[in-house]
Design an enzyme around this catalytic site. Structure first.
Site, PDB file in Angstrom:
ATOM      1  N   GLU A 266      17.743  67.892 -17.699  1.00 19.79           N
ATOM      2  CA  GLU A 266      18.047  69.049 -18.287  1.00 19.79           C
ATOM      3  C   GLU A 266      19.414  70.413 -18.417  1.00 19.79           C
ATOM      4  O   GLU A 266      19.295  71.129 -19.110  1.00 19.79           O
ATOM      5  CB  GLU A 266      16.023  69.475 -18.361  1.00 19.79           C
ATOM      6  CG  GLU A 266      15.269  69.214 -18.702  1.00 19.79           C
ATOM      7  CD  GLU A 266      14.651  67.499 -18.126  1.00 19.79           C
ATOM      8  OE1 GLU A 266      15.628  67.380 -16.730  1.00 19.79           O
ATOM      9  OE2 GLU A 266      13.833  67.430 -18.228  1.00 19.79           O
TER      10      GLU A 266
ATOM     11  N   GLU B 148      15.493  64.803 -24.790  1.00 17.56           N
ATOM     12  CA  GLU B 148      15.068  63.825 -24.281  1.00 17.56           C
ATOM     13  C   GLU B 148      13.894  63.564 -25.555  1.00 17.56           C
ATOM     14  O   GLU B 148      13.232  64.401 -25.728  1.00 17.56           O
ATOM     15  CB  GLU B 148      14.067  64.292 -22.974  1.00 17.56           C
ATOM     16  CG  GLU B 148      14.969  63.828 -22.377  1.00 17.56           C
ATOM     17  CD  GLU B 148      14.479  65.371 -20.638  1.00 17.56           C
ATOM     18  OE1 GLU B 148      13.347  65.038 -20.989  1.00 17.56           O
ATOM     19  OE2 GLU B 148      14.886  65.530 -20.324  1.00 17.56           O
TER      20      GLU B 148
ATOM     21  N   GLN C 281      11.727  69.198 -23.222  1.00 17.80           N
ATOM     22  CA  GLN C 281      11.024  68.285 -23.551  1.00 17.80           C
ATOM     23  C   GLN C 281       9.336  69.421 -23.078  1.00 17.80           C
ATOM     24  O   GLN C 281       8.762  69.443 -24.109  1.00 17.80           O
ATOM     25  CB  GLN C 281      10.756  67.265 -22.717  1.00 17.80           C
ATOM     26  CG  GLN C 281       9.582  66.185 -24.009  1.00 17.80           C
ATOM     27  CD  GLN C 281       9.597  64.844 -23.746  1.00 17.80           C
ATOM     28  OE1 GLN C 281       9.399  64.202 -23.032  1.00 17.80           O
ATOM     29  NE2 GLN C 281      10.570  63.846 -24.478  1.00 17.80           N
TER      30      GLN C 281
ATOM     31  N   HIS D 195       2.310  70.004 -16.521  1.00 15.41           N
ATOM     32  CA  HIS D 195       2.568  70.395 -18.515  1.00 15.41           C
ATOM     33  C   HIS D 195       1.494  71.146 -18.736  1.00 15.41           C
ATOM     34  O   HIS D 195       1.254  71.594 -20.077  1.00 15.41           O
ATOM     35  CB  HIS D 195       1.982  68.408 -18.456  1.00 15.41           C
ATOM     36  CG  HIS D 195       2.589  67.455 -19.279  1.00 15.41           C
ATOM     37  ND1 HIS D 195       2.628  66.765 -17.731  1.00 15.41           N
ATOM     38  CD2 HIS D 195       3.356  66.943 -19.410  1.00 15.41           C
ATOM     39  CE1 HIS D 195       3.359  65.635 -17.324  1.00 15.41           C
ATOM     40  NE2 HIS D 195       4.668  65.659 -18.963  1.00 15.41           N
TER      41      HIS D 195
ATOM     42  N   ASP E  82       7.324  73.441 -18.841  1.00 13.00           N
ATOM     43  CA  ASP E  82       7.310  72.887 -17.283  1.00 13.00           C
ATOM     44  C   ASP E  82       9.002  72.611 -16.830  1.00 13.00           C
ATOM     45  O   ASP E  82       9.058  72.487 -16.023  1.00 13.00           O
ATOM     46  CB  ASP E  82       6.035  72.076 -16.945  1.00 13.00           C
ATOM     47  CG  ASP E  82       5.011  72.584 -17.370  1.00 13.00           C
ATOM     48  OD1 ASP E  82       3.439  73.564 -16.427  1.00 13.00           O
ATOM     49  OD2 ASP E  82       4.781  73.029 -18.283  1.00 13.00           O
ATOM     50  N   TYR E  83       9.405  71.734 -17.360  1.00 11.91           N
ATOM     51  CA  TYR E  83      10.492  70.827 -17.142  1.00 11.91           C
ATOM     52  C   TYR E  83      11.945  71.954 -17.389  1.00 11.91           C
ATOM     53  O   TYR E  83      12.916  71.714 -16.983  1.00 11.91           O
ATOM     54  CB  TYR E  83      10.753  70.416 -17.551  1.00 11.91           C
ATOM     55  CG  TYR E  83       9.825  68.520 -16.905  1.00 11.91           C
ATOM     56  CD1 TYR E  83       9.256  68.555 -16.251  1.00 11.91           C
ATOM     57  CD2 TYR E  83       8.564  68.626 -18.115  1.00 11.91           C
ATOM     58  CE1 TYR E  83       8.698  68.334 -16.188  1.00 11.91           C
ATOM     59  CE2 TYR E  83       7.748  67.664 -18.304  1.00 11.91           C
ATOM     60  CZ  TYR E  83       7.660  67.969 -16.865  1.00 11.91           C
ATOM     61  OH  TYR E  83       6.675  66.803 -16.161  1.00 11.91           O
TER      62      TYR E  83
END
Ligand SMILES: Cc1ncc(C[n+]2csc(CCOP(=O)(O)OP(=O)(O)O)c2C)c(N)n1
Length: 816
Positions: free
Chosen positions: A538, A507, A560, A605, A563-564
């Site tokens: 993701e 991304e 990115q 984040h 956390d993701y």
């Protein structure tokens, strides 16, 4: 290939059936049809016999492809060398038809035969119905994949095959379009390969299915996705699974518009209609192969005559009408009716084919069982012979004899029976000394080593090309101070320049060069084929990476923020991390996943779920560089090796000044080797990533009160300190503090366990080992949110001081 110009009129078959554009004679046509019938019948018989093997106890669990034979035979006719399958446990007929599975191998897997030559899909590691071809030679080098009808190794989670399919199909596009890959002829013939996905209708309810469908449509890559629609997911009918109870209906919005090469071509065909199936697959695959347009084939009216698996019976949930319908519309039965009604064979001929087929399956089953059992019986006999000696010399013969009798009388032992008997005998004779006892011990340790190879080897690359074999080359630092992101950017520039197989995507990775500008200007320089943006998805970003890595490319997929990673932890854990293990080194996907984290602001984040990551990703390396110079060394090492890895760049490092190395493309950082950053005798403080800087500041302040701590940055969590550098440090300091930003009991517990148990650090400790972590919750927003949620310089100071206070209260009196 055969084409039926008019599937309703087969009178002039010799006129209308063609092979690769050529007419074939009626005789050839008839032979093909009868071969197909034999294969369908054999496959069905295999399912029946397989089920029986489970019910009689020879195998633990069985799941079979009954009901799906005919569409898979039609699909297989279009499957060419170089193509890839990403499918699931119903695909036995497809695997047989493309020559990537024999009947004997099918049964070998059912019995969990651990010999890779007998069970090449997984060497007994996957339950039955989990297929895969072997992409690698024994030394780990790639075979010529353009000469193989490839099948990526299956996994059990429903729809788990879909993300990988995206990358398998995308690789064709990359090979077709990217200049610089012309020499990669072992992997692709100009991108003409199709990636075949198969999935059950109920599994289309899963998120990864939808994400993959969308990604494949956006990317316009040559995937042909078949949905075997038998109306149920185990017992749950379609009305609870699919909107409108019809997957091709709801996917209609994906249908490409006439003349526009965008979207999907969608077909619907009945599973028992042989001519239509053949015609459909011929059309479908031609579109995908030539136009690189994805295709969906919705195969309806599929039956499941044995129910879902050996774990239950379908009479419990299917109505009488449905069960009757399934008998009538059984595709093998309908195929026979078709052959008879078109006078392609007589009843006697068909009966003879069936008889032959049954015999073939029975023989294959018998051979598979014998070949599975013989080595185990040999091990049993070896153990028995030594135990007999032990019994004859021991004063405890009467305790040993019943164990021996049991083992000898077990005509179909498993390895557990043998080892457990041997261990019980060892216990009985524990106080006795005799030659036979040491023979038994030697035999046990030899066999345990062999069993390690059978059941536990190849979690990571054990080839020469393992990144653990990469020699260290030190960074040569210049005096030029630059932002950390510039170190990375200039490094990736060199990599993209020199290695055409490296692709970077994620991304915001393409046009703007990443949210932290570490790829600034590189899309402009190398083009969209090398550095590109993806949608926000993701799971399929990782799928792109896995599939492309399986086809010889070296993708660097970007998530990115750390956390993701949770969105793709399933595919990383179930698919990527297990790949080498589940194929016993038959396939690899050396994907590098780049992300960044630990420190920004707020709940989503700033997370640092490292304990979850190290536990979920065994099979990957996990690198946690403290700065970007370190990260480059890790990337160099990983790109020289062939294991998958996750690199978590420190978010606060991109704008921090670093000395630019002059040998960016060359220096390597050894995995599993911590670095001692500050020396001291009073205690060892172990940390990694961003907290290294916090600890370093705290250590400066501790010096002011007379405490000299040693600072160790572990650098990689997987592997962890392979040379036991930390233990060495503890032998000097005798005190241990571990600092990280994960929750209590997260990665700090993992580190503590490694130090105390694997390294035996326990023996050096004079004080209780301490872990300093973040709070149990995620970090609150803002600088104060961070300060009160995560370990601060003051927290580290206090934790270290408290350790010294306990040791010497006079010298280090309580502060508070
Ligand atoms: C993520 C996940 N959830 C649940 C299961 C258990 N499970 C295995 S197969 C299956 C049903 C699949 O049905 P369908 O996709 O229609 O395929 P079929 O078996 O009918 O061919 C379920 C629920 C699983 N393997 N993975």
């Amino acid at each position: 290939m055969m084409v039926f110009v008019n599937s309703n009129n087969l009178h002039n078959m010799e006129e209308t059936a063609v092979t690769s554009g050529k007419k074939i004679s009626q005789k050839e046509f008839k032979n093909t049809v009868l071969e197909d019938y034999k294969l369908a019948y054999m496959s069905r018989e295999t399912s029946y016999l397989g089920r029986r093997e489970v019910l009689t106890g020879k195998a633990k669990f069985g799941i079979f492809g009954a009901g799906k034979e005919l569409p898979q035979i039609a699909l297989a006719k279009q499957f060419k060398e170089g193509d890839f399958r990403s499918g699931y446990y119903r695909d036995q007929t497809l695997m047989l038809a493309i020559g990537q599975l024999t009947l004997q191998e099918f049964f070998a897997q059912l019995y969990a035969h651990t010999d890779v030559n007998s069970e090449p899909c997984s060497a007994g590691r996957s339950m039955n119905g989990h297929f895969g071809s072997r992409s690698l030679n024994e030394d780990g080098t790639w075979k010529d994949l353009t000469k193989i009808k490839n099948s990526s190794a299956d996994i059990s989670p429903t729809a788990g095959q879909m993300p990988r399919l995206v990358g398998l199909a995308q690789a064709s596009k990359v090979y077709r379009n990217n200049k610089g890959l012309e020499g990669f002829t072992n992997f692709s013939n100009k991108g003409n390969e199709v990636a075949f996905g198969t999935i059950g209708d109920a599994s289309t309810s899963e998120g990864p299915f939808w994400e993959s469908i969308n990604a494949i449509g956006v990317l316009q890559v040559p995937a042909v996705i078949s949905v075997w629609d038998d109306g149920h997911g185990i017992s749950v009918p379609q009305k609870y699974q699919t909107t409108k109870e019809n997957i091709s209906e709801v996917l209609k919005g994906f249908q490409r518009d006439k003349g526009q090469n965008n979207g999907y071509e969608i077909f619907k065909v009945k599973a028992w209609d042989y001519p239509s199936l053949i015609e459909t697959y011929e059309k479908a695959v031609k579109i995908a192969r030539e136009e690189h347009c994805p295709v969906l084939v919705h195969v309806v009216e599929v039956t499941q005559p044995q129910g879902h698996s050996t774990s239950g019976s379908h009479e419990r949930y299917k109505s009488k009408e449905r069960l009757n319908w399934e008998v009538e519309y059984c595709c093998v039965r309908k195929f026979r009716e078709f052959i008879e009604s078109n006078n392609l064979a007589t009843t006697d001929e068909l009966d003879e084919i069936e008889k032959e087929a049954k015999k073939g399956v029975r023989e294959a089953k018998k051979m598979a069982w014998e070949s599975y059992l013989v080595p185990i019986l040999k091990e049993r006999d070896e153990a028995v012979a030594i135990i007999e000696q032990v019994a004859s010399e021991s004063t405890n013969t009467n305790f040993i004899t019943p164990l021996l009798t049991d083992l000898k009388s077990n005509t179909e032992p498993i390895r557990k029976d043998i080892i457990s008997t041997v261990k019980k005998v060892m216990r009985i004779v524990r106080t006795e000394q005799m030659a036979s006892k040491s023979n038994l011990l030697t035999w046990l340790s030899d066999i345990q080593e062999k069993n390690y190879d059978k059941y536990s080897s190849k979690l990571y690359s054990e080839f020469e090309t393992s990144p653990l074999n990469v020699e260290e080359v030190k960074a040569e630092l210049t005096d030029e101070l630059v932002d950390g992101r510039v170190v990375l950017r200039d490094y990736f520039d060199q990599v993209l320049e020199t290695r055409p197989e490296v692709l970077m995507f994620g991304e915001d990775t393409g046009k703007i060069g990443g949210v932290n500008q570490s790829l600034e200007g590189l899309q402009e320089k190398y083009g969209e084929g090398r550095v590109f943006d993806t949608g926000i998805r993701e799971t399929t970003i990782i799928g792109q990476g896995i599939g492309m890595a399986m086809r010889g490319l070296r993708p660097i997929a970007e998530i990115q923020y750390l956390d993701y990673l949770l969105y793709c932890i399933q595919v990383l854990s179930d698919d990527l991390s297990t790949l080498q293990y589940r194929t016993k080194g038959g396939q690899k996907a050396p994907l590098i996943v780049r992300t960044r984290g630990h420190r920004l602001e707020g709940i989503w984040h700033s997370g640092s779920p490292m304990g979850m990551i190290v536990n979920a990703l065994r099979g990957m390396h996990v690198c946690v560089p403290r700065n970007l110079t370190q990260a480059v060394g890790m990337y160099n090492t990983l790109l020289k090796g062939d294991d998958p890895a996750l690199v978590i760049e420190p978010l606060n490092g991109y704008r921090t000044k670093e000395k630019k190395p002059s040998n960016l493309g060359e220096y390597t950082l050894p995995l599993g080797v911590p670095e001692i950053l500050m020396e001291g005798n009073d205690m060892t403080i172990v940390t990694y990533g961003s907290t290294t800087h916090i600890v370093a500041q705290a250590i400066q302040q501790l010096k002011e009160v007379g405490i000299i701590a040693e600072l160790i940055d572990v650098r990689t969590l997987l592997p962890f300190d392979i040379n036991h550098i930390i233990n060495e440090s503890l032998s000097k300091t005798n005190r241990l503090l571990i600092v990280d930003e994960d929750v209590p009991g997260g990665a700090s517990a993992y580190i503590l366990n490694e130090i105390l148990t694997s390294q035996k650090g326990y023996y050096h400790l004079d004080a209780e080992p301490v872990t300093l972590t973040s709070k149990a919750h995620r970090p609150a927003y803002g600088t104060d949110g961070d300060y009160f949620s995560k370990p601060s310089v003051e927290d580290v100071f206090d934790a270290a001081y408290a350790i010294m206070n306990e040791f010497d209260e006079q010298q280090f009196p309580s502060i508070y």
